[in-house]
Design a protein around this motif. Sequence first.
Motif, PDB file in Angstrom:
ATOM      1  N   VAL A  49      77.521 -59.827  48.845  1.00  0.00           N
ATOM      2  CA  VAL A  49      77.647 -61.202  47.907  1.00  0.00           C
ATOM      3  C   VAL A  49      78.517 -61.070  46.592  1.00  0.00           C
ATOM      4  CG1 VAL A  49      75.964 -62.894  46.811  1.00  0.00           C
ATOM      5  CG2 VAL A  49      75.266 -61.505  48.767  1.00  0.00           C
ATOM      6  N   VAL A  50      79.201 -61.921  46.305  1.00  0.00           N
ATOM      7  CA  VAL A  50      79.865 -62.006  45.014  1.00  0.00           C
ATOM      8  C   VAL A  50      79.755 -63.539  44.420  1.00  0.00           C
ATOM      9  CG1 VAL A  50      82.006 -62.100  43.979  1.00  0.00           C
ATOM     10  CG2 VAL A  50      81.695 -60.520  45.674  1.00  0.00           C
ATOM     11  N   ALA A  51      79.274 -63.574  43.169  1.00  0.00           N
ATOM     12  CA  ALA A  51      79.121 -64.760  42.747  1.00  0.00           C
ATOM     13  C   ALA A  51      79.965 -64.807  41.355  1.00  0.00           C
ATOM     14  CB  ALA A  51      77.587 -64.821  42.372  1.00  0.00           C
ATOM     15  N   THR A  52      80.610 -65.740  41.115  1.00  0.00           N
ATOM     16  CA  THR A  52      81.268 -66.035  39.853  1.00  0.00           C
ATOM     17  C   THR A  52      80.376 -66.545  38.826  1.00  0.00           C
ATOM     18  OG1 THR A  52      82.031 -68.266  40.305  1.00  0.00           O
ATOM     19  CG2 THR A  52      83.567 -66.577  41.232  1.00  0.00           C
ATOM     20  N   PHE A  53      80.735 -66.268  37.586  1.00  0.00           N
ATOM     21  CA  PHE A  53      79.907 -66.830  36.354  1.00  0.00           C
ATOM     22  C   PHE A  53      79.926 -68.325  36.345  1.00  0.00           C
ATOM     23  CE2 PHE A  53      79.594 -68.034  31.934  1.00  0.00           C
ATOM     24  CZ  PHE A  53      78.467 -67.875  31.582  1.00  0.00           C
ATOM     25  N   GLU A  54      80.825 -68.952  36.938  1.00  0.00           N
ATOM     26  CA  GLU A  54      80.831 -70.409  36.962  1.00  0.00           C
ATOM     27  C   GLU A  54      80.270 -71.027  38.003  1.00  0.00           C
ATOM     28  OE1 GLU A  54      83.896 -68.696  34.523  1.00  0.00           O
ATOM     29  OE2 GLU A  54      84.060 -68.412  36.534  1.00  0.00           O
ATOM     30  N   GLY A  55      79.638 -70.295  38.856  1.00  0.00           N
ATOM     31  CA  GLY A  55      78.724 -70.617  39.987  1.00  0.00           C
ATOM     32  C   GLY A  55      79.350 -70.751  41.411  1.00  0.00           C
ATOM     33  N   GLY A  56      80.414 -70.166  41.555  1.00  0.00           N
ATOM     34  CA  GLY A  56      81.087 -69.756  43.001  1.00  0.00           C
ATOM     35  C   GLY A  56      80.117 -68.973  43.674  1.00  0.00           C
ATOM     36  N   LEU A  57      79.589 -69.003  44.712  1.00  0.00           N
ATOM     37  CA  LEU A  57      78.880 -67.986  45.607  1.00  0.00           C
ATOM     38  C   LEU A  57      79.171 -68.036  46.995  1.00  0.00           C
ATOM     39  CD1 LEU A  57      75.355 -69.154  44.399  1.00  0.00           C
ATOM     40  CD2 LEU A  57      75.836 -67.058  43.933  1.00  0.00           C
ATOM     41  N   ASN A  58      79.707 -66.793  47.235  1.00  0.00           N
ATOM     42  CA  ASN A  58      80.213 -66.407  48.543  1.00  0.00           C
ATOM     43  C   ASN A  58      79.549 -65.042  49.279  1.00  0.00           C
ATOM     44  OD1 ASN A  58      82.465 -68.585  49.096  1.00  0.00           O
ATOM     45  ND2 ASN A  58      83.378 -67.383  47.270  1.00  0.00           N
ATOM     46  N   ALA A  59      79.214 -65.236  50.355  1.00  0.00           N
ATOM     47  CA  ALA A  59      78.716 -64.263  51.012  1.00  0.00           C
ATOM     48  C   ALA A  59      79.454 -63.663  52.338  1.00  0.00           C
ATOM     49  CB  ALA A  59      77.180 -64.627  51.514  1.00  0.00           C
ATOM     50  N   TYR A  60      79.404 -62.454  52.710  1.00  0.00           N
ATOM     51  CA  TYR A  60      80.079 -61.856  53.622  1.00  0.00           C
ATOM     52  C   TYR A  60      79.430 -61.195  54.545  1.00  0.00           C
ATOM     53  CZ  TYR A  60      83.694 -63.215  50.167  1.00  0.00           C
ATOM     54  OH  TYR A  60      84.867 -63.835  49.213  1.00  0.00           O
ATOM     55  N   ARG A  61      79.357 -61.621  55.811  1.00  0.00           N
ATOM     56  CA  ARG A  61      78.487 -60.958  56.881  1.00  0.00           C
ATOM     57  C   ARG A  61      79.093 -59.851  57.643  1.00  0.00           C
ATOM     58  NH1 ARG A  61      76.738 -61.515  62.203  1.00  0.00           N
ATOM     59  NH2 ARG A  61      77.961 -63.740  62.543  1.00  0.00           N
ATOM     60  N   PHE A  62      78.588 -58.791  57.482  1.00  0.00           N
ATOM     61  CA  PHE A  62      79.346 -57.558  58.296  1.00  0.00           C
ATOM     62  C   PHE A  62      78.513 -57.203  59.506  1.00  0.00           C
ATOM     63  CE2 PHE A  62      81.308 -57.302  54.230  1.00  0.00           C
ATOM     64  CZ  PHE A  62      82.654 -57.062  54.415  1.00  0.00           C
ATOM     65  N   ARG A  63      79.051 -57.071  60.508  1.00  0.00           N
ATOM     66  CA  ARG A  63      78.504 -56.416  61.721  1.00  0.00           C
ATOM     67  C   ARG A  63      77.995 -55.105  61.705  1.00  0.00           C
ATOM     68  NH1 ARG A  63      82.754 -59.636  64.306  1.00  0.00           N
ATOM     69  NH2 ARG A  63      82.007 -61.547  64.974  1.00  0.00           N
ATOM     70  N   ASP A  64      78.835 -54.260  61.251  1.00  0.00           N
ATOM     71  CA  ASP A  64      78.683 -52.772  61.440  1.00  0.00           C
ATOM     72  C   ASP A  64      78.287 -52.164  59.968  1.00  0.00           C
ATOM     73  OD1 ASP A  64      78.589 -49.966  62.242  1.00  0.00           O
ATOM     74  OD2 ASP A  64      80.573 -49.783  62.899  1.00  0.00           O
ATOM     75  N   VAL A  65      76.914 -51.915  59.958  1.00  0.00           N
ATOM     76  CA  VAL A  65      76.513 -51.443  58.730  1.00  0.00           C
ATOM     77  C   VAL A  65      75.894 -50.150  58.857  1.00  0.00           C
ATOM     78  CG1 VAL A  65      75.063 -51.667  56.492  1.00  0.00           C
ATOM     79  CG2 VAL A  65      76.130 -53.806  57.619  1.00  0.00           C
ATOM     80  N   ARG A  66      76.194 -49.198  58.140  1.00  0.00           N
ATOM     81  CA  ARG A  66      75.658 -47.584  58.338  1.00  0.00           C
ATOM     82  C   ARG A  66      75.769 -46.907  57.142  1.00  0.00           C
ATOM     83  NH1 ARG A  66      80.522 -48.175  60.402  1.00  0.00           N
ATOM     84  NH2 ARG A  66      82.187 -46.605  60.142  1.00  0.00           N
ATOM     85  N   PRO A  67      74.709 -45.746  56.929  1.00  0.00           N
ATOM     86  CA  PRO A  67      74.893 -44.842  55.875  1.00  0.00           C
ATOM     87  C   PRO A  67      76.223 -44.100  56.137  1.00  0.00           C
ATOM     88  CG  PRO A  67      72.855 -44.815  56.747  1.00  0.00           C
ATOM     89  CD  PRO A  67      73.453 -45.641  57.649  1.00  0.00           C
ATOM     90  N   SER A  68      76.730 -43.896  54.789  1.00  0.00           N
ATOM     91  CA  SER A  68      78.298 -43.143  54.935  1.00  0.00           C
ATOM     92  C   SER A  68      78.662 -42.403  53.724  1.00  0.00           C
ATOM     93  CB  SER A  68      79.197 -44.175  55.435  1.00  0.00           C
ATOM     94  OG  SER A  68      80.644 -43.377  55.465  1.00  0.00           O
ATOM     95  N   PRO A  69      79.431 -41.318  53.709  1.00  0.00           N
ATOM     96  CA  PRO A  69      79.871 -41.062  52.411  1.00  0.00           C
ATOM     97  C   PRO A  69      80.883 -42.059  51.756  1.00  0.00           C
ATOM     98  CG  PRO A  69      80.219 -39.408  54.128  1.00  0.00           C
ATOM     99  CD  PRO A  69      79.683 -40.746  54.871  1.00  0.00           C
ATOM    100  N   ARG A  70      81.297 -41.882  50.673  1.00  0.00           N
ATOM    101  CA  ARG A  70      82.478 -43.080  50.347  1.00  0.00           C
ATOM    102  C   ARG A  70      83.627 -42.993  51.021  1.00  0.00           C
ATOM    103  NH1 ARG A  70      82.295 -45.644  45.756  1.00  0.00           N
ATOM    104  NH2 ARG A  70      80.499 -44.097  44.929  1.00  0.00           N
ATOM    105  N   PRO A  71      84.202 -44.091  51.659  1.00  0.00           N
ATOM    106  CA  PRO A  71      85.222 -44.008  52.343  1.00  0.00           C
ATOM    107  C   PRO A  71      86.444 -43.669  51.683  1.00  0.00           C
ATOM    108  CG  PRO A  71      84.358 -46.394  52.326  1.00  0.00           C
ATOM    109  CD  PRO A  71      83.333 -45.463  51.644  1.00  0.00           C
ATOM    110  N   VAL A  72      87.374 -42.810  52.346  1.00  0.00           N
ATOM    111  CA  VAL A  72      88.320 -42.301  51.641  1.00  0.00           C
ATOM    112  C   VAL A  72      89.950 -43.003  51.549  1.00  0.00           C
ATOM    113  CG1 VAL A  72      90.123 -40.290  51.666  1.00  0.00           C
ATOM    114  CG2 VAL A  72      87.640 -40.103  52.400  1.00  0.00           C
ATOM    115  N   PRO A  73      90.296 -43.303  50.384  1.00  0.00           N
ATOM    116  CA  PRO A  73      91.486 -44.100  50.226  1.00  0.00           C
ATOM    117  C   PRO A  73      92.736 -43.193  50.902  1.00  0.00           C
ATOM    118  CG  PRO A  73      91.027 -43.193  48.183  1.00  0.00           C
ATOM    119  CD  PRO A  73      89.941 -43.032  48.954  1.00  0.00           C
ATOM    120  N   SER A  74      93.686 -44.111  51.351  1.00  0.00           N
ATOM    121  CA  SER A  74      94.934 -43.438  51.916  1.00  0.00           C
ATOM    122  C   SER A  74      95.716 -42.930  51.183  1.00  0.00           C
ATOM    123  CB  SER A  74      95.530 -44.626  52.942  1.00  0.00           C
ATOM    124  OG  SER A  74      95.991 -45.719  52.304  1.00  0.00           O
TER     125      SER A  74
END
Length: 365
Positions: A49-74
């Motif tokens: 979920v990300v909400a802007t201070f001005e009131g924009g509210l967007n939610a992003y549903r992910f199918r695959d959610v699991r405990p994990s170490p921090r992803p490694v950047p390329s």
Amino acid sequence: MSEEPPAPVMFPPDTPMAYFNGLLATDLAETVDLAKDPDALDRGGWWAVVATFEGGLNAYRFRDVRPSPRPVPSGPWLGPAPGSWRSSLDEDGYRSRVLAIKERIAAGDVYQVNLCRMLSAPLPAQAQALALAAVLATENPAPYEGMLHTGTDWVVTASPELYLSRAGRLVTSSPMKGTAAPGEEFAPKDYPENIMITDLVRNDLGRVAAAGTVRVVALLDRQEHPGLAHLVSTVVAELRPGVGWRDLLASTFPAGSISGAPKHTALRIISELEPVPRGPYCGAVGYVDADAGTGVLAVGIRTFFTSTTPHGARLNFGTGAGITYPSDPSAEWAETQLKAARLIALSSAVGDAGVGPTPSRWAGT
């Protein structure tokens, strides 16, 4: 024998993903504008979920959610040049607005207003959200750090402040007001300011809480964070039966600590005095697990986010201070400097060392 922990995973730079509270979310299924579908967070699924201070509210549903170490950047973090940051308000502009707020307080219109300015710099094409998140996790660890990449835009936060956490019907909010350098005392105005905002949060939660369940369980705790300290209070409440995220967000957003009191008047003054929108800064960022009935949303402070302009992509960061009648304009400007200096320096790093030069000119330009 105990199982080996999962190995960190490397993803292409523009992969949609979220990483909060040790949970890696991938395989983006849908994006929902919560203004149009406010009950999405209560229907099921795991949402960033990300909400802007001005009131924009967007939610992003992910199918695959699991405990994990921090992803490694390329690759390593390649941030803006240190001298490329520009502020929406220079020192004179900020100080004059502090005086304008003090006049409104003297007139009895408002008690406190959070006054912010936005910093922005050109974003190099090679910059990666995961790389910035890794730098902040190492050099500026925060209790509510995390990141979201939508595939186009991204948000990386090192927020120290809890806006809302929810476990079933139990809700917690921890307003943060009062800032000091490490080892220094808080200003006398910081204590009543924190109490004022704590009472505002108590009233906000009271609109959706069962009678008698709103409690202040911690008041004026000193919390140490990299480069500064804050005063933090904590309010808990039990939601009334039938109250979901729709009503909870409607009654509490935006957070009192980054708006002011009374909130509706403070928001009007902010819109009059601040020259550019705050966006995700001072909004909210985090996740909601609708299946488990849990969620954690941080106040979007110490937060970087991208934007696209006719002149190219930019990296944005906000900083501000709470203005009350005793506020000294120079001291409030200095507080915005203190809050931003460390993170702007880190985000201006080039290469894999993780730390860049301390900027000397960005804040006043």
